[in-house]
Design a protein around this motif. Structure first.
Motif, mmCIF file in Angstrom:
data_model
loop_
_atom_site.group_PDB
_atom_site.id
_atom_site.type_symbol
_atom_site.label_atom_id
_atom_site.label_comp_id
_atom_site.label_asym_id
_atom_site.label_seq_id
_atom_site.Cartn_x
_atom_site.Cartn_y
_atom_site.Cartn_z
ATOM 1 N N ALA A 40 38.402 16.381 -15.252
ATOM 2 C CA ALA A 40 37.248 16.873 -16.295
ATOM 3 C C ALA A 40 36.535 15.874 -16.754
ATOM 4 O O ALA A 40 35.158 15.797 -17.044
ATOM 5 C CB ALA A 40 37.852 17.056 -17.266
ATOM 6 N N ASP A 244 41.352 20.930 -19.785
ATOM 7 C CA ASP A 244 41.670 19.982 -20.146
ATOM 8 C C ASP A 244 42.057 18.934 -21.673
ATOM 9 O O ASP A 244 42.149 20.054 -21.986
ATOM 10 C CB ASP A 244 39.900 19.068 -20.242
ATOM 11 C CG ASP A 244 39.718 17.593 -20.763
ATOM 12 O OD1 ASP A 244 40.650 17.150 -20.244
ATOM 13 O OD2 ASP A 244 39.146 17.852 -21.293
ATOM 14 N N TYR A 251 38.330 23.622 -16.913
ATOM 15 C CA TYR A 251 36.956 23.080 -15.710
ATOM 16 C C TYR A 251 37.816 23.459 -14.623
ATOM 17 O O TYR A 251 39.270 23.600 -14.173
ATOM 18 C CB TYR A 251 37.694 21.757 -16.543
ATOM 19 C CG TYR A 251 37.165 20.841 -17.043
ATOM 20 C CD1 TYR A 251 35.167 20.182 -16.617
ATOM 21 C CD2 TYR A 251 37.327 20.902 -18.170
ATOM 22 C CE1 TYR A 251 34.224 19.835 -17.760
ATOM 23 C CE2 TYR A 251 36.437 20.385 -19.261
ATOM 24 C CZ TYR A 251 35.094 19.856 -18.981
ATOM 25 O OH TYR A 251 34.681 19.590 -19.912
#
Length: 442
Positions: A40, A244, A251
Protein backbone atom coordinates in the motif's frame (compact mmCIF):
# COMPACT_ATOMS: atom_id res chain seq x y z
CA UNK A 1 -21.90 -7.79 2.89
CA UNK A 2 -18.97 -5.40 3.29
CA UNK A 3 -18.45 -2.28 1.21
CA UNK A 4 -15.73 -4.14 -0.68
CA UNK A 5 -18.34 -6.57 -1.96
CA UNK A 6 -21.02 -4.04 -2.89
CA UNK A 7 -20.11 -4.56 -6.56
CA UNK A 8 -21.51 -8.08 -6.44
CA UNK A 9 -25.07 -6.73 -6.56
CA UNK A 10 -24.37 -4.94 -9.85
CA UNK A 11 -23.87 -6.00 -13.45
CA UNK A 12 -20.23 -6.95 -14.12
CA UNK A 13 -19.45 -6.67 -17.82
CA UNK A 14 -16.86 -8.79 -19.63
CA UNK A 15 -16.65 -11.53 -16.97
CA UNK A 16 -15.89 -15.14 -17.92
CA UNK A 17 -18.65 -17.70 -17.92
CA UNK A 18 -16.98 -19.96 -15.37
CA UNK A 19 -18.33 -23.50 -15.84
CA UNK A 20 -17.88 -24.47 -12.19
CA UNK A 21 -18.50 -21.79 -9.55
CA UNK A 22 -17.32 -24.07 -6.74
CA UNK A 23 -13.88 -24.28 -8.40
CA UNK A 24 -13.80 -20.49 -8.67
CA UNK A 25 -14.59 -20.18 -4.96
CA UNK A 26 -11.69 -22.50 -4.09
CA UNK A 27 -9.29 -20.41 -6.19
CA UNK A 28 -10.53 -17.13 -4.75
CA UNK A 29 -10.11 -18.47 -1.22
CA UNK A 30 -6.53 -19.51 -1.98
CA UNK A 31 -5.73 -16.15 -3.58
CA UNK A 32 -7.12 -14.41 -0.54
CA UNK A 33 -4.49 -16.04 1.66
CA UNK A 34 -1.46 -15.27 -0.52
CA UNK A 35 0.99 -12.41 0.14
CA UNK A 36 0.45 -9.05 -1.57
CA UNK A 37 2.20 -8.48 -4.88
CA UNK A 38 2.72 -4.79 -4.06
CA UNK A 39 2.43 -2.75 -0.88
CA UNK A 40 0.00 0.00 0.00
CA UNK A 41 2.85 2.40 0.74
CA UNK A 42 4.16 1.92 -2.80
CA UNK A 43 0.69 2.70 -4.17
CA UNK A 44 0.66 5.92 -2.14
CA UNK A 45 4.11 6.80 -3.46
CA UNK A 46 2.82 6.44 -7.02
CA UNK A 47 -0.21 8.54 -6.12
CA UNK A 48 2.13 11.31 -4.97
CA UNK A 49 4.01 11.17 -8.27
CA UNK A 50 0.75 11.28 -10.22
CA UNK A 51 -0.24 14.32 -8.17
CA UNK A 52 2.85 16.01 -9.63
CA UNK A 53 1.51 15.11 -13.09
CA UNK A 54 -1.80 16.79 -12.19
CA UNK A 55 0.16 19.93 -11.23
CA UNK A 56 1.99 19.89 -14.57
CA UNK A 57 5.33 18.96 -13.01
CA UNK A 58 5.85 15.44 -14.42
CA UNK A 59 4.93 13.14 -17.32
CA UNK A 60 3.68 9.54 -17.30
CA UNK A 61 5.16 6.83 -19.51
CA UNK A 62 2.91 3.78 -19.20
CA UNK A 63 3.32 0.79 -21.45
CA UNK A 64 3.91 -2.86 -22.08
CA UNK A 65 2.20 -5.85 -23.65
CA UNK A 66 -1.33 -5.76 -24.96
CA UNK A 67 -1.87 -9.09 -23.20
CA UNK A 68 0.82 -10.78 -21.15
CA UNK A 69 1.20 -14.53 -21.43
CA UNK A 70 2.36 -17.03 -18.86
CA UNK A 71 5.07 -18.18 -21.26
CA UNK A 72 6.33 -14.59 -21.45
CA UNK A 73 7.28 -14.38 -17.76
CA UNK A 74 10.98 -14.96 -18.51
CA UNK A 75 14.07 -12.94 -17.65
CA UNK A 76 14.71 -12.09 -21.31
CA UNK A 77 11.18 -10.87 -21.97
CA UNK A 78 10.95 -8.80 -18.79
CA UNK A 79 14.40 -7.29 -19.40
CA UNK A 80 13.54 -6.38 -23.01
CA UNK A 81 10.30 -4.67 -22.02
CA UNK A 82 12.07 -2.82 -19.23
CA UNK A 83 14.84 -1.85 -21.65
CA UNK A 84 12.27 -0.30 -23.98
CA UNK A 85 10.66 1.66 -21.16
CA UNK A 86 14.05 2.87 -19.88
CA UNK A 87 15.17 4.04 -23.32
CA UNK A 88 11.90 5.88 -23.89
CA UNK A 89 12.10 7.43 -20.42
CA UNK A 90 15.68 8.59 -21.03
CA UNK A 91 14.62 10.28 -24.28
CA UNK A 92 11.72 12.04 -22.55
CA UNK A 93 13.69 13.02 -19.44
CA UNK A 94 16.75 14.30 -21.27
CA UNK A 95 15.25 15.68 -24.48
CA UNK A 96 12.02 17.04 -23.00
CA UNK A 97 13.57 18.03 -19.64
CA UNK A 98 10.70 16.53 -17.65
CA UNK A 99 10.57 14.01 -14.77
CA UNK A 100 9.03 10.76 -16.00
CA UNK A 101 6.78 8.48 -13.95
CA UNK A 102 7.44 4.93 -15.21
CA UNK A 103 4.51 2.53 -15.12
CA UNK A 104 4.51 -0.86 -16.82
CA UNK A 105 1.54 -2.74 -18.24
CA UNK A 106 3.13 -5.74 -16.55
CA UNK A 107 2.62 -8.34 -13.82
CA UNK A 108 -1.15 -8.62 -14.18
CA UNK A 109 -2.18 -7.72 -17.74
CA UNK A 110 -3.42 -11.26 -18.38
CA UNK A 111 -7.08 -10.57 -19.21
CA UNK A 112 -8.65 -8.77 -22.17
CA UNK A 113 -12.18 -7.56 -22.90
CA UNK A 114 -13.62 -8.73 -26.20
CA UNK A 115 -16.16 -7.20 -28.54
CA UNK A 116 -17.64 -10.66 -29.22
CA UNK A 117 -18.03 -13.53 -26.81
CA UNK A 118 -17.22 -16.19 -29.39
CA UNK A 119 -14.89 -16.71 -32.33
CA UNK A 120 -15.69 -18.63 -35.52
CA UNK A 121 -13.09 -20.40 -37.66
CA UNK A 122 -13.93 -22.69 -40.57
CA UNK A 123 -17.48 -22.98 -39.31
CA UNK A 124 -16.41 -23.89 -35.76
CA UNK A 125 -17.58 -21.53 -32.99
CA UNK A 126 -15.72 -21.42 -29.66
CA UNK A 127 -15.45 -18.96 -26.77
CA UNK A 128 -13.19 -15.97 -27.53
CA UNK A 129 -9.70 -15.90 -26.08
CA UNK A 130 -9.92 -13.59 -23.05
CA UNK A 131 -6.30 -13.72 -21.96
CA UNK A 132 -4.19 -16.35 -20.22
CA UNK A 133 -5.89 -15.52 -16.90
CA UNK A 134 -9.13 -16.96 -18.30
CA UNK A 135 -8.48 -19.46 -21.12
CA UNK A 136 -5.93 -20.57 -23.71
CA UNK A 137 -5.05 -19.05 -27.07
CA UNK A 138 -5.16 -22.39 -28.95
CA UNK A 139 -8.38 -22.77 -30.92
CA UNK A 140 -9.72 -25.94 -29.32
CA UNK A 141 -12.74 -26.54 -27.10
CA UNK A 142 -10.54 -27.61 -24.19
CA UNK A 143 -8.18 -24.64 -24.48
CA UNK A 144 -10.97 -22.07 -24.79
CA UNK A 145 -12.87 -23.38 -21.78
CA UNK A 146 -12.62 -20.78 -18.96
CA UNK A 147 -10.54 -22.26 -16.14
CA UNK A 148 -10.55 -20.47 -12.75
CA UNK A 149 -7.25 -22.11 -11.74
CA UNK A 150 -5.62 -19.83 -14.30
CA UNK A 151 -6.25 -16.96 -11.85
CA UNK A 152 -3.80 -18.61 -9.48
CA UNK A 153 -1.24 -19.04 -12.24
CA UNK A 154 -1.68 -15.36 -13.13
CA UNK A 155 -0.77 -14.46 -9.54
CA UNK A 156 2.42 -16.55 -9.62
CA UNK A 157 3.44 -15.24 -13.06
CA UNK A 158 2.89 -11.71 -11.79
CA UNK A 159 5.07 -12.41 -8.76
CA UNK A 160 7.89 -13.71 -10.98
CA UNK A 161 7.62 -10.68 -13.26
CA UNK A 162 7.66 -8.21 -10.37
CA UNK A 163 10.65 -9.93 -8.79
CA UNK A 164 12.56 -9.68 -12.07
CA UNK A 165 11.55 -6.05 -12.60
CA UNK A 166 12.68 -5.13 -9.08
CA UNK A 167 15.99 -6.93 -9.58
CA UNK A 168 16.66 -5.10 -12.84
CA UNK A 169 15.62 -1.65 -11.61
CA UNK A 170 17.40 -1.87 -8.25
CA UNK A 171 20.34 -4.13 -9.13
CA UNK A 172 22.31 -1.91 -11.51
CA UNK A 173 20.65 -2.54 -14.88
CA UNK A 174 18.80 0.79 -14.69
CA UNK A 175 21.98 2.73 -13.85
CA UNK A 176 22.39 5.72 -16.17
CA UNK A 177 25.87 4.47 -17.00
CA UNK A 178 24.10 1.64 -18.85
CA UNK A 179 22.51 3.92 -21.46
CA UNK A 180 24.70 2.53 -24.26
CA UNK A 181 24.18 -1.10 -23.20
CA UNK A 182 20.41 -0.71 -23.63
CA UNK A 183 20.99 -0.01 -27.33
CA UNK A 184 23.22 -2.94 -28.32
CA UNK A 185 20.89 -4.99 -30.51
CA UNK A 186 18.60 -4.70 -33.53
CA UNK A 187 17.62 -1.14 -32.59
CA UNK A 188 21.15 0.24 -32.70
CA UNK A 189 21.29 0.56 -36.50
CA UNK A 190 17.80 1.98 -36.90
CA UNK A 191 17.36 5.75 -37.39
CA UNK A 192 15.88 6.01 -33.89
CA UNK A 193 18.72 3.93 -32.45
CA UNK A 194 21.36 6.16 -34.01
CA UNK A 195 19.57 9.24 -32.72
CA UNK A 196 19.39 7.66 -29.29
CA UNK A 197 23.12 6.90 -29.35
CA UNK A 198 23.90 10.58 -29.89
CA UNK A 199 21.73 11.44 -26.90
CA UNK A 200 23.49 8.74 -24.84
CA UNK A 201 26.87 10.31 -25.62
CA UNK A 202 25.57 13.66 -24.36
CA UNK A 203 24.39 11.96 -21.17
CA UNK A 204 27.87 10.44 -20.72
CA UNK A 205 29.38 13.90 -20.91
CA UNK A 206 26.89 15.28 -18.41
CA UNK A 207 27.57 12.41 -16.00
CA UNK A 208 31.32 12.88 -16.31
CA UNK A 209 30.92 16.57 -15.49
CA UNK A 210 28.74 15.87 -12.44
CA UNK A 211 31.16 13.17 -11.24
CA UNK A 212 34.02 15.65 -11.53
CA UNK A 213 31.97 18.03 -9.37
CA UNK A 214 31.54 15.31 -6.75
CA UNK A 215 27.86 14.67 -7.48
CA UNK A 216 26.63 11.07 -7.75
CA UNK A 217 23.00 10.95 -6.56
CA UNK A 218 21.18 7.68 -5.95
CA UNK A 219 18.63 8.62 -8.64
CA UNK A 220 21.31 7.96 -11.27
CA UNK A 221 21.64 4.31 -10.27
CA UNK A 222 18.08 3.04 -9.77
CA UNK A 223 14.59 3.93 -10.99
CA UNK A 224 11.16 3.79 -9.44
CA UNK A 225 9.08 1.40 -11.51
CA UNK A 226 5.40 0.68 -10.95
CA UNK A 227 3.04 -2.03 -12.18
CA UNK A 228 -0.45 -1.63 -13.60
CA UNK A 229 -3.15 -3.59 -15.37
CA UNK A 230 -6.77 -3.37 -16.39
CA UNK A 231 -8.62 -4.80 -13.39
CA UNK A 232 -11.05 -6.69 -15.57
CA UNK A 233 -11.64 -9.97 -13.74
CA UNK A 234 -13.19 -8.69 -10.54
CA UNK A 235 -12.94 -11.98 -8.63
CA UNK A 236 -9.15 -11.84 -9.03
CA UNK A 237 -8.69 -8.23 -7.97
CA UNK A 238 -11.17 -8.52 -5.09
CA UNK A 239 -9.30 -11.60 -3.80
CA UNK A 240 -6.09 -9.57 -3.81
CA UNK A 241 -7.56 -6.61 -1.96
CA UNK A 242 -6.16 -6.12 1.54
CA UNK A 243 -6.79 -3.67 4.37
CA UNK A 244 -3.65 -1.64 5.00
CA UNK A 245 -2.41 -2.03 8.57
CA UNK A 246 -1.19 1.60 8.63
CA UNK A 247 -4.43 3.28 7.68
CA UNK A 248 -7.20 0.69 7.86
CA UNK A 249 -8.00 1.41 4.20
CA UNK A 250 -8.39 -1.20 1.40
CA UNK A 251 -5.88 -1.49 -1.45
CA UNK A 252 -5.88 -3.79 -4.47
CA UNK A 253 -2.40 -5.20 -3.94
CA UNK A 254 -2.29 -6.97 -7.31
CA UNK A 255 -0.74 -3.80 -8.81
CA UNK A 256 0.23 -0.27 -7.90
CA UNK A 257 -2.28 1.22 -10.34
CA UNK A 258 -5.35 -0.38 -11.90
CA UNK A 259 -7.66 0.96 -14.57
CA UNK A 260 -11.20 0.53 -15.87
CA UNK A 261 -11.55 -0.12 -19.58
CA UNK A 262 -13.76 1.63 -22.10
CA UNK A 263 -16.10 -1.38 -22.16
CA UNK A 264 -16.54 -1.57 -18.36
CA UNK A 265 -16.86 2.06 -17.21
CA UNK A 266 -20.65 2.00 -16.77
CA UNK A 267 -21.56 4.32 -13.88
CA UNK A 268 -23.97 1.77 -12.46
CA UNK A 269 -21.66 -1.17 -13.19
CA UNK A 270 -19.65 -3.43 -10.93
CA UNK A 271 -16.21 -2.18 -12.01
CA UNK A 272 -16.85 1.47 -11.15
CA UNK A 273 -18.38 0.40 -7.83
CA UNK A 274 -15.38 -1.79 -6.92
CA UNK A 275 -12.88 0.90 -7.88
CA UNK A 276 -14.72 3.43 -5.73
CA UNK A 277 -13.88 1.30 -2.68
CA UNK A 278 -10.12 0.78 -3.13
CA UNK A 279 -7.47 3.41 -2.42
CA UNK A 280 -4.97 2.76 -5.23
CA UNK A 281 -4.34 5.38 -7.88
CA UNK A 282 -6.81 4.42 -10.60
CA UNK A 283 -7.42 5.14 -14.27
CA UNK A 284 -10.43 5.15 -16.57
CA UNK A 285 -10.24 4.73 -20.35
CA UNK A 286 -12.38 7.29 -22.19
CA UNK A 287 -13.34 6.75 -25.84
CA UNK A 288 -14.81 9.23 -28.33
CA UNK A 289 -18.40 8.61 -27.20
CA UNK A 290 -17.68 9.82 -23.65
CA UNK A 291 -19.75 12.87 -22.72
CA UNK A 292 -18.60 15.58 -20.30
CA UNK A 293 -21.50 14.60 -18.03
CA UNK A 294 -20.23 11.01 -17.89
CA UNK A 295 -16.69 12.17 -17.13
CA UNK A 296 -17.89 14.42 -14.32
CA UNK A 297 -20.07 11.65 -12.89
CA UNK A 298 -17.06 9.30 -12.91
CA UNK A 299 -15.08 11.92 -11.00
CA UNK A 300 -17.84 12.28 -8.41
CA UNK A 301 -18.01 8.51 -7.94
CA UNK A 302 -14.30 7.65 -8.05
CA UNK A 303 -12.65 10.74 -6.54
CA UNK A 304 -15.24 12.48 -4.37
CA UNK A 305 -12.55 14.09 -2.20
CA UNK A 306 -10.85 15.57 -5.30
CA UNK A 307 -7.50 14.08 -4.31
CA UNK A 308 -4.71 14.86 -6.79
CA UNK A 309 -3.09 11.65 -8.06
CA UNK A 310 -6.09 9.47 -7.30
CA UNK A 311 -7.75 9.56 -10.75
CA UNK A 312 -6.26 9.51 -14.25
CA UNK A 313 -8.28 9.79 -17.44
CA UNK A 314 -6.70 7.77 -20.26
CA UNK A 315 -8.17 9.01 -23.53
CA UNK A 316 -8.40 6.64 -26.52
CA UNK A 317 -10.12 8.61 -29.25
CA UNK A 318 -8.42 7.69 -32.54
CA UNK A 319 -6.34 10.05 -34.66
CA UNK A 320 -9.35 11.16 -36.71
CA UNK A 321 -11.50 12.00 -33.67
CA UNK A 322 -9.27 13.35 -30.90
CA UNK A 323 -9.26 16.98 -32.04
CA UNK A 324 -13.05 16.95 -32.25
CA UNK A 325 -13.99 15.07 -29.08
CA UNK A 326 -11.25 15.76 -26.53
CA UNK A 327 -11.52 19.59 -26.17
CA UNK A 328 -15.01 19.64 -24.64
CA UNK A 329 -14.10 16.88 -22.18
CA UNK A 330 -10.96 18.64 -20.98
CA UNK A 331 -12.65 22.01 -20.89
CA UNK A 332 -15.64 20.87 -18.81
CA UNK A 333 -13.56 18.78 -16.41
CA UNK A 334 -11.07 21.61 -15.91
CA UNK A 335 -13.88 24.13 -15.32
CA UNK A 336 -15.27 21.86 -12.60
CA UNK A 337 -12.05 22.16 -10.61
CA UNK A 338 -11.48 18.41 -10.69
CA UNK A 339 -7.89 17.29 -10.11
CA UNK A 340 -7.27 14.60 -12.73
CA UNK A 341 -4.26 13.61 -14.79
CA UNK A 342 -4.77 13.35 -18.57
CA UNK A 343 -2.95 10.59 -20.46
CA UNK A 344 -3.19 9.69 -24.15
CA UNK A 345 -3.65 6.10 -25.32
CA UNK A 346 -2.93 6.51 -29.06
CA UNK A 347 -3.14 2.79 -29.81
CA UNK A 348 -6.67 1.51 -29.29
CA UNK A 349 -8.51 3.97 -31.51
CA UNK A 350 -6.24 3.28 -34.49
CA UNK A 351 -6.53 -0.46 -35.08
CA UNK A 352 -7.50 -1.86 -38.48
CA UNK A 353 -7.33 -5.18 -40.30
CA UNK A 354 -5.34 -5.93 -43.43
CA UNK A 355 -6.64 -8.12 -46.27
CA UNK A 356 -4.38 -10.87 -44.90
CA UNK A 357 -6.35 -10.81 -41.65
CA UNK A 358 -3.68 -9.16 -39.47
CA UNK A 359 -4.85 -6.53 -37.00
CA UNK A 360 -2.38 -3.67 -37.19
CA UNK A 361 -1.79 0.02 -36.48
CA UNK A 362 0.02 2.70 -38.44
CA UNK A 363 2.74 4.46 -36.48
CA UNK A 364 1.76 7.65 -38.33
CA UNK A 365 -1.76 7.39 -36.85
CA UNK A 366 -0.32 6.81 -33.38
CA UNK A 367 1.91 9.87 -33.76
CA UNK A 368 -0.98 11.93 -35.10
CA UNK A 369 -3.21 11.11 -32.14
CA UNK A 370 -0.43 12.09 -29.74
CA UNK A 371 0.05 15.35 -31.68
CA UNK A 372 -3.69 16.03 -31.44
CA UNK A 373 -3.59 15.34 -27.70
CA UNK A 374 -0.85 17.94 -27.24
CA UNK A 375 -2.60 20.44 -29.52
CA UNK A 376 -5.80 20.26 -27.48
CA UNK A 377 -4.04 20.73 -24.16
CA UNK A 378 -1.87 23.52 -25.55
CA UNK A 379 -4.97 25.37 -26.78
CA UNK A 380 -6.72 25.00 -23.43
CA UNK A 381 -3.70 25.76 -21.27
CA UNK A 382 -3.88 22.35 -19.58
CA UNK A 383 -1.18 19.75 -19.01
CA UNK A 384 -0.67 16.83 -21.43
CA UNK A 385 0.20 14.39 -18.68
CA UNK A 386 1.50 11.29 -20.44
CA UNK A 387 1.15 8.45 -22.91
CA UNK A 388 -0.15 4.90 -22.51
CA UNK A 389 1.04 2.51 -25.20
CA UNK A 390 1.33 -1.15 -26.13
CA UNK A 391 4.89 -2.15 -26.97
CA UNK A 392 7.36 -4.98 -26.80
CA UNK A 393 11.12 -5.06 -26.55
CA UNK A 394 11.31 -7.62 -29.35
CA UNK A 395 11.91 -7.15 -33.08
CA UNK A 396 8.30 -7.88 -34.04
CA UNK A 397 6.43 -6.80 -37.17
CA UNK A 398 2.95 -5.94 -35.90
CA UNK A 399 2.52 -2.21 -36.57
CA UNK A 400 3.35 -0.61 -39.93
CA UNK A 401 5.61 2.40 -40.41
CA UNK A 402 8.54 3.78 -38.47
CA UNK A 403 12.02 4.96 -39.38
CA UNK A 404 13.01 1.34 -39.96
CA UNK A 405 9.85 0.97 -42.01
CA UNK A 406 7.55 -2.03 -41.75
CA UNK A 407 5.04 -2.41 -44.58
CA UNK A 408 1.90 -4.55 -44.75
CA UNK A 409 3.73 -7.36 -46.50
CA UNK A 410 6.14 -7.62 -43.54
CA UNK A 411 3.47 -8.29 -40.91
CA UNK A 412 3.57 -12.06 -41.25
CA UNK A 413 7.33 -12.19 -40.62
CA UNK A 414 7.14 -11.78 -36.82
CA UNK A 415 3.55 -11.26 -35.81
CA UNK A 416 3.65 -12.62 -32.26
CA UNK A 417 1.06 -10.77 -30.18
CA UNK A 418 -1.56 -12.73 -28.27
CA UNK A 419 -4.13 -10.02 -28.95
CA UNK A 420 -3.56 -6.50 -30.36
CA UNK A 421 -0.54 -5.28 -32.38
CA UNK A 422 2.35 -3.70 -30.46
CA UNK A 423 5.07 -1.23 -31.37
CA UNK A 424 8.52 -2.78 -31.48
CA UNK A 425 11.35 -1.01 -29.68
CA UNK A 426 12.56 0.96 -32.69
CA UNK A 427 9.03 2.28 -33.27
CA UNK A 428 8.69 3.01 -29.56
CA UNK A 429 11.82 5.16 -29.70
CA UNK A 430 10.44 6.95 -32.78
CA UNK A 431 7.41 7.76 -30.66
CA UNK A 432 9.48 8.87 -27.65
CA UNK A 433 11.48 11.37 -29.72
CA UNK A 434 8.26 12.76 -31.21
CA UNK A 435 6.67 13.13 -27.78
CA UNK A 436 9.78 14.92 -26.50
CA UNK A 437 9.54 17.40 -29.38
CA UNK A 438 5.86 17.98 -28.70
CA UNK A 439 6.46 18.44 -24.98
CA UNK A 440 9.20 21.01 -25.52
CA UNK A 441 6.93 23.06 -27.76
CA UNK A 442 3.81 22.71 -25.60
Amino acid sequence: MSNLDSWRTMTAAQQPDWPDRSELEKVVAELGGLPPLVFAGECDQLKDQLAAVVRGEAFVLQGGDCAETFAGATADNVRNKLKTLLQMAIVLTYAAKVPVVKIGRVAGQFAKPRSKGTEVRAGVELPAYRGDMVNGFEFTAESRRPDPWRLLRAYHSSAVTLNLARAFTKGGYADLRQVHAWNQDFVAESPAGRRYEQLAREIDQALAFMHACGADPEEFHTVEFYSSHEALILDYDRALTRVDSRTGLPYDVSAHMVWIGERTRQLDGAHVEFFSRIRNPIGVKLGPTTTPEEALALIDKLNPDNEAGRLTFITRMGASKIREHLPTLVEKVTASGAKVAWICDPMHGNTWETPSGHKTRRLDDVLDEVAGFFEVHRALGTHPGGIHIEFTGDDVTECVGGGQEIVEGDLALRYETACDPRLNRSQSLDLAFRVAELYRSA
